[in-house]
Design an enzyme around this catalytic site. Structure first.
Site, PDB file in Angstrom:
ATOM      1  CD  GLU A 196      -7.467  21.749  40.969  1.00 32.97           C
ATOM      2  OE1 GLU A 196      -7.897  22.036  39.845  1.00 32.97           O
ATOM      3  OE2 GLU A 196      -8.145  21.865  42.011  1.00 32.97           O
ATOM      4  CG  ASP A 197      -3.081  19.153  39.304  1.00 33.91           C
ATOM      5  OD1 ASP A 197      -4.178  19.609  38.958  1.00 33.91           O
ATOM      6  OD2 ASP A 197      -2.051  19.845  39.430  1.00 33.91           O
TER       7      ASP A 197
END
Length: 553
Positions: A90-91
């Site tokens: 996600e990051d």
């Protein structure tokens, strides 16, 4: 000489990792340790230099989630590794393919499932419902996805102070709406209780602190009562050779507030605030259920029970796997005290829910209600026509529902949500029995499809080959499974009618030497005020419109 603060933080992260490795009861092999260390090192590298809103290093969040997953939920090495990696895709620049190459498909699949759920409830209501459906689809494939998601949510709730007020309120509402009920349904009572209490703290801070203070004061005043109450029980059980632990079981702030709301009573009128839990070591060769009742019987030799407050979840466990015997007794000080009686196995299932359920599954010969619940979700989700928004509403209702026990003519038990009808039960047994249901015999009396069942009813479903589903049945059912099956039947029937209507219209127009074209269809739609041609075909197929009326065209 000054110490580099970054060095201290990195050391702190490594200390947290050591705690995870030390406390994980299900990952003692060298291979398990290597996997967790490898996941930690990749996560540490991927999140390097990134900080949370609170100011601490970002890696402390995945470490905290991994600790919850290992210590409070009881997952093994793969679950902990996935928790450490849960924000990596996600990051950061890492992809699911990268994780597959490094850690294998299982762990990468869990992280992928968690990534898809990120921000699931930030969109419009229909988008949220769609995402929630994805969450459940992932859950029935690998339940570790939702367990890690719940751990992630719990840590976020524990550290919510650093967020702005509007975000606190939104996250707390979302937690109470979906995550706390899911934790409850998966048997994670400790996590469910903490999520509820934290949600109340941020949604209604003054209420939360007021009840907390009153509860603290109440406990201080009544600790001696519980001690006096416990001593004769300890003597009696010890004399009978039971090994056990007995302790006070504090009521949660949220459960007290909920009771005050439901019953419209002040704090002082909530009468079951005093509670004890007895957790015993099961004696070999004697069924745990028998031992629970033996302990109950020994307590009744000392104190008088309140008959209408006996709850037997050892004979038929709750749908989330919970087993215990709950009883309320009159103490020597004229106060009611609730006692929960559990074996060590029951206690672990009550606290760790699904993870403990799988640990003990090999000792049981049949699927539990928890397995049946997951099967039901899979069945409903397998239907591609289910409307996500409707499904979310139905599913939420069933998440919150209390349960009741229904008996079949052969004496088998079906656990149904409170408020379920005979038609709900028919669909619960089998879809075709639901479609052919014409009524039921409840306790040997004939009742209609809409009859609301009560716990303890013995029900025989009556069917007829001539019966077909009716649209109004949707008013008679409450479960997500029954609703989706009825809607599914009508979608199939509608499709067949649309095709039939199209053929009938074509034949009618051919008799007038006309062919179906956009102009004629538009005229007919306009004349009958139908929104589209599908509706027109459907009404013709159902013979609501007959072909004679087309003569003017």
């Amino acid at each position: 000489m000054t110490v580099d603060p970054q060095y201290n933080e990195d050391q702190d992260a490594k200390r947290q990792l050591d705690e995870i490795l030390k406390n994980c009861t299900r990952c003692q092999s060298a291979e398990d340790h290597r996997l967790i260390i490898k996941a930690f090192e990749l996560s540490m590298e991927a999140h390097k230099g990134v900080r949370r809103r609170s100011g601490e290093l970002y890696i402390m969040h995945p470490l905290a989630v991994a600790r919850i997953v290992g210590e409070e939920i009881g997952l093994g090495a793969k679950g902990i590794a996935a928790a450490l990696l849960h924000d990596v895709v996600e990051d950061t620049d890492y992809t699911v393919d990268d994780l597959t190459a490094i850690f294998g498909e299982k762990i990468a699949g869990i992280v992928d499932g968690l990534t898809k759920l990120e921000g699931a409830f930030d969109q419009t209501k229909s988008k949220q419902a769609d995402n929630f459906r994805k969450l459940l689809l992932t859950m029935v494939e690998d339940v570790r996805v939702i367990l890690i998601k719940l751990a992630d949510r719990l840590h976020n709730m524990r550290t919510l102070d650093s967020m702005p007020d509007h975000k606190k309120y939104k996250i707390a509402g979302e937690t109470l709406f979906i995550y706390a009920p899911l934790a409850h349904r998966l048997g994670l009572y400790a996590i469910k209780t903490e999520l509820e209490d934290l949600s109340l703290k941020y949604e209604h801070p003054s209420v939360y602190f007021d009840i907390s203070e009153k509860l603290k004061d109440y406990r201080t005043r009544n600790d001696q009562i519980l001690t006096r109450f416990s001593l004769p029980i300890i003597d009696r059980l010890s004399h009978e050779g039971f090994e056990f632990d007995i302790k006070g079981r504090p009521k949660s702030v949220f459960s007290i507030w909920n009771k005050m709301q439901k019953k419209s009573v002040p704090f002082d009128e909530i009468y079951d605030l005093l509670a004890l839990r007895i957790v015993f070591k099961a004696k070999p060769g004697i069924p745990e259920k028998t031992q629970c009742w033996s302990i109950y019987s020994l307590i009744t030799d000392v104190y008088k029970p309140k008959p209408d407050r006996l709850r037997d979840w050892v004979s038929v466990p709750k749908a989330n796997g919970y087993e215990a015997l709950h009883a309320t007794f009159m103490g020597p000080d004229g106060k009611w005290v609730e006692i929960q009686i559990r074996s060590e196995r029951m206690d672990e299932i009550a606290e760790r829910g699904f993870a403990a359920h799988w640990k003990y599954k090999g000792q049981q010969d049949k699927d539990t209600e928890l397995d049946n619940w997951l099967k039901q979700i899979r069945e409903v989700l397998d239907n591609p026509d289910v409307d996500s928004l409707e499904f979310l509403d139905d599913f939420k209702l069933n998440l919150f529902s209390a349960e009741m026990m229904i008996f079949t003519p052969k004496g088998d038990v079906k656990v149904m949500p409170k408020g379920a009808t005979t038609l709900d039960l028919a669909f619960e047994i089998h879809t075709n029995i639901g479609y052919k249901c014409i009524g039921a015999k409840v306790n040997y009396k004939l009742v209609p499809l809409s009859h609301e069942l009560k716990s303890g009813d013995q029900v025989e479903i009556l069917t007829s080959e001539k019966q077909t589903p009716k649209y109004e049945w949707l008013n008679y059912v409450t479960t997500a499974k029954a609703k989706s099956r009825i809607k599914e039947a009508f979608k199939k029937e509608r499709k067949a009618m649309v095709q039939k209507g199209e053929v009938m219209l074509e034949e009618a127009l051919n008799q007038k030497r006309l062919t179906t074209n956009a102009k004629i269809l538009k005229k007919l739609q306009s004349f009958y005020n139908f929104p589209n041609k599908e509706e027109l075909y459907y009404k013709i197929g159902k013979k609501i419109i007959r072909w004679i009326i087309f003569q003017k065209y």
